[in-house]
Design a protein around this motif. Sequence first.
Motif, PDB file in Angstrom:
ATOM      1  N   LEU A  60      27.581  35.071  42.739  1.00  0.00           N
ATOM      2  CA  LEU A  60      28.666  35.393  43.659  1.00  0.00           C
ATOM      3  C   LEU A  60      28.553  36.829  44.165  1.00  0.00           C
ATOM      4  O   LEU A  60      28.812  37.116  45.330  1.00  0.00           O
ATOM      5  CB  LEU A  60      30.016  35.185  42.968  1.00  0.00           C
ATOM      6  CG  LEU A  60      30.404  33.737  42.672  1.00  0.00           C
ATOM      7  CD1 LEU A  60      31.654  33.684  41.804  1.00  0.00           C
ATOM      8  CD2 LEU A  60      30.625  32.966  43.961  1.00  0.00           C
ATOM      9  N   LEU A  61      28.171  37.745  43.264  1.00  0.00           N
ATOM     10  CA  LEU A  61      28.024  39.145  43.662  1.00  0.00           C
ATOM     11  C   LEU A  61      26.866  39.334  44.636  1.00  0.00           C
ATOM     12  O   LEU A  61      26.885  40.245  45.463  1.00  0.00           O
ATOM     13  CB  LEU A  61      27.800  40.021  42.426  1.00  0.00           C
ATOM     14  CG  LEU A  61      29.020  40.236  41.519  1.00  0.00           C
ATOM     15  CD1 LEU A  61      28.605  40.891  40.211  1.00  0.00           C
ATOM     16  CD2 LEU A  61      30.068  41.085  42.227  1.00  0.00           C
TER      17      LEU A  61
ATOM     18  N   LEU B 116      29.873  41.226  34.254  1.00  0.00           N
ATOM     19  CA  LEU B 116      29.765  40.536  35.531  1.00  0.00           C
ATOM     20  C   LEU B 116      28.312  40.214  35.856  1.00  0.00           C
ATOM     21  O   LEU B 116      28.003  39.155  36.398  1.00  0.00           O
ATOM     22  CB  LEU B 116      30.355  41.400  36.653  1.00  0.00           C
ATOM     23  CG  LEU B 116      31.857  41.708  36.603  1.00  0.00           C
ATOM     24  CD1 LEU B 116      32.252  42.588  37.776  1.00  0.00           C
ATOM     25  CD2 LEU B 116      32.681  40.451  36.596  1.00  0.00           C
ATOM     26  N   GLU B 117      27.416  41.138  35.512  1.00  0.00           N
ATOM     27  CA  GLU B 117      26.002  40.943  35.826  1.00  0.00           C
ATOM     28  C   GLU B 117      25.304  40.033  34.820  1.00  0.00           C
ATOM     29  O   GLU B 117      24.227  39.519  35.099  1.00  0.00           O
ATOM     30  CB  GLU B 117      25.305  42.297  35.899  1.00  0.00           C
ATOM     31  CG  GLU B 117      25.807  43.149  37.069  1.00  0.00           C
ATOM     32  CD  GLU B 117      25.223  44.546  37.070  1.00  0.00           C
ATOM     33  OE1 GLU B 117      24.627  44.932  36.034  1.00  0.00           O
ATOM     34  OE2 GLU B 117      25.378  45.252  38.091  1.00  0.00           O
TER      35      GLU B 117
ATOM     36  N   ARG C 229      39.627  40.740  49.066  1.00  0.00           N
ATOM     37  CA  ARG C 229      39.452  41.676  47.971  1.00  0.00           C
ATOM     38  C   ARG C 229      38.066  42.323  48.033  1.00  0.00           C
ATOM     39  O   ARG C 229      37.151  41.789  48.652  1.00  0.00           O
ATOM     40  CB  ARG C 229      39.614  40.967  46.622  1.00  0.00           C
ATOM     41  CG  ARG C 229      40.982  40.312  46.386  1.00  0.00           C
ATOM     42  CD  ARG C 229      42.062  41.373  46.294  1.00  0.00           C
ATOM     43  NE  ARG C 229      43.324  40.853  45.779  1.00  0.00           N
ATOM     44  CZ  ARG C 229      44.278  40.318  46.509  1.00  0.00           C
ATOM     45  NH1 ARG C 229      44.107  40.181  47.811  1.00  0.00           N
ATOM     46  NH2 ARG C 229      45.415  39.905  45.963  1.00  0.00           N
ATOM     47  N   PRO C 230      37.892  43.485  47.375  1.00  0.00           N
ATOM     48  CA  PRO C 230      36.550  44.065  47.253  1.00  0.00           C
ATOM     49  C   PRO C 230      35.596  43.079  46.563  1.00  0.00           C
ATOM     50  O   PRO C 230      36.035  42.128  45.915  1.00  0.00           O
ATOM     51  CB  PRO C 230      36.784  45.313  46.394  1.00  0.00           C
ATOM     52  CG  PRO C 230      38.215  45.667  46.632  1.00  0.00           C
ATOM     53  CD  PRO C 230      38.931  44.360  46.799  1.00  0.00           C
ATOM     54  N   VAL C 231      34.299  43.342  46.683  1.00  0.00           N
ATOM     55  CA  VAL C 231      33.279  42.380  46.258  1.00  0.00           C
ATOM     56  C   VAL C 231      33.453  41.951  44.800  1.00  0.00           C
ATOM     57  O   VAL C 231      33.432  40.756  44.486  1.00  0.00           O
ATOM     58  CB  VAL C 231      31.871  42.972  46.476  1.00  0.00           C
ATOM     59  CG1 VAL C 231      30.813  42.029  45.927  1.00  0.00           C
ATOM     60  CG2 VAL C 231      31.633  43.215  47.957  1.00  0.00           C
TER      61      VAL C 231
ATOM     62  N   ALA D  95      34.579  38.215  43.477  1.00  0.00           N
ATOM     63  CA  ALA D  95      33.723  37.391  42.614  1.00  0.00           C
ATOM     64  C   ALA D  95      34.481  36.905  41.383  1.00  0.00           C
ATOM     65  O   ALA D  95      34.367  35.749  40.981  1.00  0.00           O
ATOM     66  CB  ALA D  95      32.484  38.178  42.203  1.00  0.00           C
ATOM     67  N   VAL D  96      35.279  37.778  40.778  1.00  0.00           N
ATOM     68  CA  VAL D  96      36.055  37.396  39.595  1.00  0.00           C
ATOM     69  C   VAL D  96      37.069  36.315  39.951  1.00  0.00           C
ATOM     70  O   VAL D  96      37.218  35.310  39.241  1.00  0.00           O
ATOM     71  CB  VAL D  96      36.757  38.619  38.982  1.00  0.00           C
ATOM     72  CG1 VAL D  96      37.739  38.185  37.891  1.00  0.00           C
ATOM     73  CG2 VAL D  96      35.735  39.581  38.403  1.00  0.00           C
ATOM     74  N   LEU D  97      37.789  36.491  41.055  1.00  0.00           N
ATOM     75  CA  LEU D  97      38.804  35.513  41.451  1.00  0.00           C
ATOM     76  C   LEU D  97      38.169  34.163  41.769  1.00  0.00           C
ATOM     77  O   LEU D  97      38.717  33.107  41.415  1.00  0.00           O
ATOM     78  CB  LEU D  97      39.576  36.027  42.662  1.00  0.00           C
ATOM     79  CG  LEU D  97      40.492  37.225  42.406  1.00  0.00           C
ATOM     80  CD1 LEU D  97      41.144  37.677  43.710  1.00  0.00           C
ATOM     81  CD2 LEU D  97      41.558  36.883  41.381  1.00  0.00           C
TER      82      LEU D  97
END
Length: 226
Positions: free
Chosen positions: A87-88, A78-79, A156-158, A162-164
């Motif tokens: 997004l994060l 993700l990072e 949703r949680p952060v 971000a994934v969605l």
Amino acid sequence: MTADALNPDLAAYLDEVTAPFPEDSAVRIRWDLTAHVLDAAALDGARIQEALVALGPADEVRAALKAQFFTRADVAWLERDGQLRRLLAEEETAPAPLWQSALGCVVVVGLLTWLICGWPGLPALIGSREFTWIVPALLTLELALLEFTQRLSLRRPVRSAAVLRRVSGTLFAPLGIALSLPVFAPSVVTEPALLAAALGAALLGAYLTRPREALTLAGKAWRGAR
């Protein structure tokens, strides 16, 4: 001192369970499992070792938690992904009230329809096609889908959000083109070869830029993993 520091069996169990998870998730898991084990031991008069046996093998608990939490490997990807990293980093914002979104949709659809084909009794401002209800219907559908995905991700949680958003941003590109072609270029619909070429180009672009890992993590994100 914490209970897991005082009891070596509990500490070893928690270390094994939380090994794949990042620090923030590991702290949450340790806290929850410690509270569960201590409550079970107190209620049943059992020792901590017996409460751990009742909880289940560490590998099975760890596997179950992987559906609820992103692992270190997940977070590392993700990072690394540029879009997801941005997004994060964005601050969470609450969605606008539903009535505001609905009002905005009505205004946008009304103006675009007027520009493209006009309304009954109101000629198009710049377009040349006659009015047809398919134009506002498709525009409304596209805006409604965008609003739905935004509201869904914000619940949703952060990390999951971000994934969605990363997945929807890619998959909605060809869908948006498919919905927009009959609206903005109605002549394309009557030309099968041109329509196929346009949709093919959109699908190819989505394929080349597809977020492979994000698609793999989409199920976990949909369930609201942290």
